[in-house]
Design a protein around this motif. Structure first.
Motif, mmCIF file in Angstrom:
data_model
loop_
_atom_site.group_PDB
_atom_site.id
_atom_site.type_symbol
_atom_site.label_atom_id
_atom_site.label_comp_id
_atom_site.label_asym_id
_atom_site.label_seq_id
_atom_site.Cartn_x
_atom_site.Cartn_y
_atom_site.Cartn_z
ATOM 1 N N UNK A 67 -10.289 -17.351 13.319
ATOM 2 C CA UNK A 67 -9.238 -16.557 12.733
ATOM 3 C C UNK A 67 -8.294 -15.985 13.524
ATOM 4 N N UNK A 68 -7.865 -16.158 14.408
ATOM 5 C CA UNK A 68 -6.363 -16.212 14.791
ATOM 6 C C UNK A 68 -5.446 -17.275 13.607
ATOM 7 N N UNK A 69 -6.454 -19.181 14.540
ATOM 8 C CA UNK A 69 -5.722 -19.961 13.259
ATOM 9 C C UNK A 69 -5.692 -19.419 11.784
ATOM 10 N N UNK A 70 -6.464 -19.287 11.037
ATOM 11 C CA UNK A 70 -6.726 -18.825 9.394
ATOM 12 C C UNK A 70 -5.995 -17.548 9.523
ATOM 13 N N UNK A 71 -5.396 -16.948 10.562
ATOM 14 C CA UNK A 71 -4.391 -15.837 10.230
ATOM 15 C C UNK A 71 -3.005 -16.893 10.229
ATOM 16 N N UNK A 72 -2.545 -17.379 10.806
ATOM 17 C CA UNK A 72 -1.747 -18.240 10.916
ATOM 18 C C UNK A 72 -0.975 -19.029 9.659
ATOM 19 N N UNK A 73 -1.881 -19.619 9.375
ATOM 20 C CA UNK A 73 -2.732 -20.638 8.377
ATOM 21 C C UNK A 73 -2.490 -19.836 6.942
ATOM 22 N N UNK A 74 -3.455 -18.104 6.577
ATOM 23 C CA UNK A 74 -2.419 -17.681 6.288
ATOM 24 C C UNK A 74 -0.935 -16.912 5.778
ATOM 25 N N UNK A 134 1.363 -18.434 6.712
ATOM 26 C CA UNK A 134 2.154 -20.126 6.886
ATOM 27 C C UNK A 134 1.762 -20.110 4.948
ATOM 28 N N UNK A 135 1.435 -20.066 4.525
ATOM 29 C CA UNK A 135 0.900 -20.249 3.443
ATOM 30 C C UNK A 135 1.305 -19.166 2.344
ATOM 31 N N UNK A 136 0.910 -17.854 2.781
ATOM 32 C CA UNK A 136 2.065 -17.126 2.257
ATOM 33 C C UNK A 136 3.176 -16.622 2.211
ATOM 34 N N UNK A 137 4.293 -16.900 3.515
ATOM 35 C CA UNK A 137 5.917 -17.229 3.421
ATOM 36 C C UNK A 137 6.334 -18.529 2.043
ATOM 37 N N UNK A 138 4.848 -19.316 2.670
ATOM 38 C CA UNK A 138 5.356 -20.424 1.204
ATOM 39 C C UNK A 138 5.437 -20.388 0.119
ATOM 40 N N UNK A 139 4.197 -19.317 -0.573
ATOM 41 C CA UNK A 139 4.048 -19.073 -1.750
ATOM 42 C C UNK A 139 4.808 -17.911 -2.229
ATOM 43 N N UNK A 140 5.475 -17.038 -1.179
ATOM 44 C CA UNK A 140 6.835 -16.132 -1.660
ATOM 45 C C UNK A 140 7.541 -16.921 -2.066
ATOM 46 N N UNK A 141 8.086 -18.044 -0.850
ATOM 47 C CA UNK A 141 9.624 -18.825 -1.322
ATOM 48 C C UNK A 141 9.479 -19.516 -2.568
#
Length: 160
Positions: free
Chosen positions: A108-115, A117-124
């Motif tokens: 779950x922690x790894x998934x939260x980190x990946x999420x 990172x994906x959210x930050x990339x998507x926001x960018x």
């Protein structure tokens, strides 16, 4: 009837006593001890049988008590074994659950980190697309192209 005449009564009484004495001392006296021995033997046999039956009942009661104690001991042993098995199974289950919980927590922690990172990339990407779209819209409306920092700041402010 001659037996009821008084003259014949006395001799008949004497013969009656003689016959009675012969029968009593000749038949009854020799057979009484034999009869007594038979009765005593039967009484002794009945007493012996009652005593042996009482001993057999006592033995059967003792065997029954031993059997009941053995059954109770076996049941207690089975309960103890069952309780031990339940305890070890519960401990093993708790250990497995803790291990699974730790593994799921890590995933779950790894998934939260990946999420994240994906959210930050998507926001960018969204900011870049929004800044490009805003730049093109302003350029079409005003005819002048705004600088990239102003368009990016306006897109960031609008998305926040």
């Amino acid at each position: 009837m001659p037996q009821f005449e008084l003259a014949n009564f006395a001799p008949q009484m004497v013969w009656l006593c003689i016959a009675f004495a012969i029968l009593f001392f000749g038949i009854v006296m020799p057979t009484l001890p034999k009869l007594g021995r038979v009765v005593q033997a039967r009484a002794d046999k009945v007493t012996g049988d009652i005593d042996s039956a009482a001993k057999a009942k006592a033995d059967a009661d003792r065997i029954e008590a031993d059997y009941a104690a053995g059954i109770a001991s076996a049941q207690e042993s089975a309960r103890a074994t069952l309780d031990a098995a339940r305890g070890s199974a519960a401990a093993a289950l708790d250990a497995k659950l803790a291990q699974s919980k730790a593994a799921l927590g890590a995933r779950a922690e790894a998934a939260d980190k990946a999420l994240g990172a994906a959210r930050a990339k998507a926001m960018g990407e969204i900011e870049r697309v929004a800044a490009d779209a805003a730049t093109q819209i302003v350029e079409k409306l005003t005819g002048t192209r705004p600088d990239a920092d102003t368009a990016t700041g306006a897109a960031r402010a609008a998305l926040a």
